[in-house]
Motif scaffolding. Structure first.
Motif, mmCIF file in Angstrom:
data_model
loop_
_atom_site.group_PDB
_atom_site.id
_atom_site.type_symbol
_atom_site.label_atom_id
_atom_site.label_comp_id
_atom_site.label_asym_id
_atom_site.label_seq_id
_atom_site.Cartn_x
_atom_site.Cartn_y
_atom_site.Cartn_z
ATOM 1 N N ALA A 1 0.709 -1.255 -0.229
ATOM 2 C CA ALA A 1 -0.023 0.236 -0.201
ATOM 3 C C ALA A 1 0.893 1.275 0.102
ATOM 4 O O ALA A 1 0.291 1.958 -0.545
ATOM 5 C CB ALA A 1 -1.075 0.527 1.432
ATOM 6 N N ALA A 2 1.888 0.752 0.747
ATOM 7 C CA ALA A 2 3.249 2.385 0.488
ATOM 8 C C ALA A 2 3.303 3.296 -0.556
ATOM 9 O O ALA A 2 4.040 3.528 -0.703
ATOM 10 C CB ALA A 2 3.995 2.124 2.006
ATOM 11 N N ARG A 3 3.851 1.517 -1.023
ATOM 12 C CA ARG A 3 4.873 2.071 -2.563
ATOM 13 C C ARG A 3 4.144 1.799 -4.194
ATOM 14 O O ARG A 3 3.545 0.398 -4.866
ATOM 15 C CB ARG A 3 5.619 1.016 -2.486
ATOM 16 N N THR A 4 2.787 2.928 -3.991
ATOM 17 C CA THR A 4 1.951 2.864 -4.895
ATOM 18 C C THR A 4 2.632 3.241 -6.054
ATOM 19 O O THR A 4 1.384 2.127 -7.593
ATOM 20 C CB THR A 4 0.686 4.412 -4.685
ATOM 21 N N GLY A 5 3.564 3.315 -6.626
ATOM 22 C CA GLY A 5 4.385 3.404 -7.760
ATOM 23 C C GLY A 5 3.359 4.708 -8.758
ATOM 24 O O GLY A 5 3.769 4.441 -10.082
ATOM 25 N N ALA A 6 3.123 5.720 -8.054
ATOM 26 C CA ALA A 6 2.954 6.860 -8.624
ATOM 27 C C ALA A 6 3.775 7.475 -9.337
ATOM 28 O O ALA A 6 3.243 8.384 -10.274
ATOM 29 C CB ALA A 6 2.670 7.887 -7.497
#
Length: 192
Positions: free
Chosen positions: A54-59
């Motif tokens: 969840a913390a590493r969304t890839g945005a």
């Protein structure tokens, strides 16, 4: 009996699509479990896994300064690679992953080459990446594709090997306008 020919396709994908999310979950689960099994003889704690995914969304992989690519084999999502533009013509290769059952069919090479094309489209003239020592398959792939091991370029606590490759231009100008979509790639591979 002749071999059936199956096609790889690689195309841009929104970083937050359901396909991208499923590939990110598979990638993160595999690399996290490998690390914990090597260092602590256990799998990743499920709560920790959920927090990290969840913390590493890839945005950072969204246009105009990034791109997520998804590889499909026979139309089914099979892998991914991401690229993000940093500074001074440098792009970072990240999230290179192919599902275990699809490995050995040429998809990883196609993904990395497509990511290099995406980096050029974003204006990059070189690509960097980092990986871990236990990911020997990844290190072998990068070396085979012309990446040279370098001194550290970040302080990521899991990074143990750093690579760089100068991106050559197929035709001038090398740096295209940011935000131009990366063309899809298609290649054929044999399946038993």
């Amino acid at each position: 009996m002749s071999a059936m020919t199956t096609t790889w396709t690689i195309a841009p994908e929104p970083y937050d699509s359901p396909v991208a999310a499923a590939l990110w979950r598979a990638y993160y689960t595999e690399v996290s479990d490998r690390w914990y099994q090597l260092h602590e003889a256990r799998r990743t704690d499920p709560d920790e896994l959920e927090r990290e995914i969840a913390a590493r969304t890839g945005a950072e992989l969204r246009p105009p300064t990034g791109q997520l690519l998804v590889a499909r084999y026979g139309g089914e999502p099979a892998g991914s690679a991401g690229v993000r533009l940093l500074a001074d013509g440098i792009a970072e290769l990240t999230r290179v992953f192919v599902h275990e059952g699809m490995r050995g069919k040429g998809g990883a090479v196609l993904l990395v080459r497509a990511a290099e094309d995406a980096a050029r489209t974003l204006g990059a003239t070189s690509m960097i990446l980092d990986t871990r020592g236990d990911l020997v398959e990844a290190r072998a792939l990068y070396a085979r594709l012309g990446y040279q091991e370098t001194e550290p370029h970040n302080d990521d606590k899991y990074a143990e090997h750093w690579f760089r490759k100068r991106l050559s231009c197929a035709a001038p100008p090398c740096a295209r306008h940011a935000g131009v979509p990366v063309p899809s790639r298609t290649a054929r591979g044999s399946a038993p």
